[in-house]
Scaffold this active site. Structure first.
Site, mmCIF file in Angstrom:
data_model
loop_
_atom_site.group_PDB
_atom_site.id
_atom_site.type_symbol
_atom_site.label_atom_id
_atom_site.label_comp_id
_atom_site.label_asym_id
_atom_site.label_seq_id
_atom_site.Cartn_x
_atom_site.Cartn_y
_atom_site.Cartn_z
ATOM 1 N N SER A 123 37.851 22.822 0.039
ATOM 2 C CA SER A 123 37.245 21.530 0.347
ATOM 3 C C SER A 123 38.209 20.477 0.875
ATOM 4 O O SER A 123 37.767 19.400 1.280
ATOM 5 C CB SER A 123 36.522 20.989 -0.889
ATOM 6 N N LYS A 126 37.374 19.081 4.207
ATOM 7 C CA LYS A 126 36.493 17.927 4.420
ATOM 8 C C LYS A 126 37.254 16.728 4.991
ATOM 9 O O LYS A 126 36.635 15.815 5.553
ATOM 10 C CB LYS A 126 35.826 17.523 3.103
ATOM 11 N N SER A 303 33.129 15.894 -3.452
ATOM 12 C CA SER A 303 33.242 17.105 -2.641
ATOM 13 C C SER A 303 31.863 17.642 -2.279
ATOM 14 O O SER A 303 31.556 18.819 -2.489
ATOM 15 C CB SER A 303 34.058 18.178 -3.377
#
Length: 474
Positions: A123, A126, A303
């Site tokens: 993640s 991102k 997240s």
């Protein structure tokens, strides 16, 4: 863009609604333990990996000191000083590892370990989507969900506009999303605007194209609560329970949204079907999401994979690309490159980092964080990348770091001082963010590991970040 350059070039990002003129310089807010820009939210539990992030509830025996303002003239750590702290820990790590430490005030790399290695980011990927979104949209832009007249009397069309935060909860109850628009408000506006009975609800998802699940995604992740098929229309991010950040999600989010509107309108669920709004169809009602800047913070703090994937599609649309997984990552990379960042080596298959096929160099994550954390140097500086920093979870306090950096142990000194985006997949652990050292100097760090269980690696990465917080490294 090399780290040696000050980030002050005028940038242009194409696409409707895009910024006309940008300066990649951001004011870093004064960090305080109270974290005025950070809401304390519940932790995310990675059930399938057996990793509990439940926050400690024992109160400290004495008040914790508030973090002091960062010092603009604080001594800069030396490369040798940082190496003395991190080299040994990095060499001892099992599996594959890459890392970097950058001074955002100068853009200079202070430390790096195997910088040529490109790893699956989880993640922390991102951060690419967040930066591209903030480069593409104005921070006050909002996503709109509309209802328009249908092809027949008594028929309305619910048109997806890329907002996954629309909630089915009634007024007075809050979903996991900040300032979420409500389906009940949309339904009330429809009832007021449409004369006569409503007998059918059509659902229009034509805004997006292509597969709804990305390469490298596990279909079991829908029931596990990590993702839902990506469509431009959904309620509560596809969650079955709107109040559970990590609860299971539905396999048909757009139709679920249609059924929710139908219920509020008194229409039978059997009269909900897929359809496409006619060009120029008369608008009946609309609701709007929270501002883009707020959604970016939410995406990073918790997240949120769904928010990230929707941002990826919307970036593609704004830049006149194709709103698919492929188009989203292509336009994300193009937005970053156009702004002067170097996406070479990044191979993304989605916007969330959930795909096991994603690859990102630590160098790129370091560039993005360094730009977001760079101090302002003039009255023309803008703050459009600042939500990347304010959205990072605070160690031991909120988001995906709520249950990490315990009060005791080697990572304890980083508690409340480290702000970082986490990344966790099977055999993937990463941590990328900012930390202030004992001299009050802000540092950017990126730590990425592949090939070893996150249960083993996350404490080691936390400890490395904490070591940076307690060293002057000179």
């Amino acid at each position: 863009m090399g780290f040696g350059r000050r980030i002050g070039d005028r940038l242009r990002v194409s696409g409707s609604g895009a910024r006309r003129s940008l300066i990649v310089l951001v004011v870093l807010a004064v960090l305080a333990a109270s974290g005025s820009a950070v809401a304390l939210t519940g932790p995310i539990i990675v059930h399938r990996l057996g990793l509990s992030q439940t926050a400690e509830t024992v109160l400290p025996s004495s008040p914790l000191p508030m973090l002091q303002p960062l010092q603009g003239d604080a001594p800069r750590p030396t490369a040798a000083g940082v190496a003395a702290v991190l080299d040994g820990a990095a060499e001892a790590l099992p599996g594959k590892f890459t890392g970097i430490v950058v001074d955002p005030a100068t853009g200079q790399t202070i430390w790096q370990h195997t910088p040529e290695v490109t790893l699956t980011p989880g993640s922390t990927g991102k951060l690419l989507t967040a930066a591209a979104a903030l480069l593409t949209f104005n921070p006050t832009d909002r996503f709109v969900t509309r209802v328009v007249q249908g092809p027949q009397p008594g028929t309305v069309v619910l048109v997806g506009g890329g907002d996954p935060t629309l909630t089915t909860l009634p007024p007075g109850q809050e979903s996991v999303y900040p300032d979420a628009p409500r389906m009940s408000d949309l339904a009330a506006a429809v009832k007021k605007a449409v004369p006569g009975p409503i007998t059918q609800v059509l659902v229009d998802t034509s805004r997006y194209q292509g597969p709804t699940m990305a390469e490298g995604w596990d279909p079991a992740d829908v029931a596990a609560g990590f993702i839902t098929p990506i469509e431009p229309l959904m309620v509560d991010g596809g969650r079955i329970n709107p109040k559970l950040t990590e609860g299971p999600r539905v396999p048909d989010p757009a139709m679920a949204a249609g059924r929710a509107l139908a219920q509020d309108l008194g229409v039978d669920s059997s009269d909900v079907a897929e359809g496409t709004a006619a060009a120029g169809a008369k608008s009946v009602a609309a609701v709007r999401s929270a501002p883009v800047a707020v959604l970016v913070e939410q995406m990073l703090r918790d997240s949120d994979n769904v928010l990230a994937e929707v941002f990826s599609r919307e970036i593609a649309i704004a830049r006149h690309g194709t709103p698919t997984f492929t188009g989203g990552v292509q336009e994300t990379a193009a937005a970053l490159a156009q702004a002067g960042f170097d996406p070479t080596g990044a191979v993304m298959h989605d916007g969330s980092g959930l795909s096991t096929e994603d690859l990102v160099p630590a160098r790129l994550l370091g560039q993005l964080l360094s730009a977001a954390a760079a101090p302002a140097i003039g009255p023309d500086d803008t703050e459009f990348l600042r939500p990347i920093i304010t959205g990072l979870p605070v160690a031991g306090a909120d988001g995906t770091l709520a249950g990490r950096f315990g009060r005791t142990g080697v990572s304890g000194p980083g508690r409340g001082v480290v702000r970082a985006k986490t990344g966790t997949l099977t055999a993937v652990a990463s941590l990328a963010g900012v930390v202030s050292d004992t001299d009050g100097r802000l540092l950017v760090f990126v730590l990425m590991s592949n090939g070893v269980s996150p249960a083993t690696m996350r404490p080691k990465l936390d400890a490395m970040a904490a070591q940076l917080s307690r060293c002057g490294c000179r």
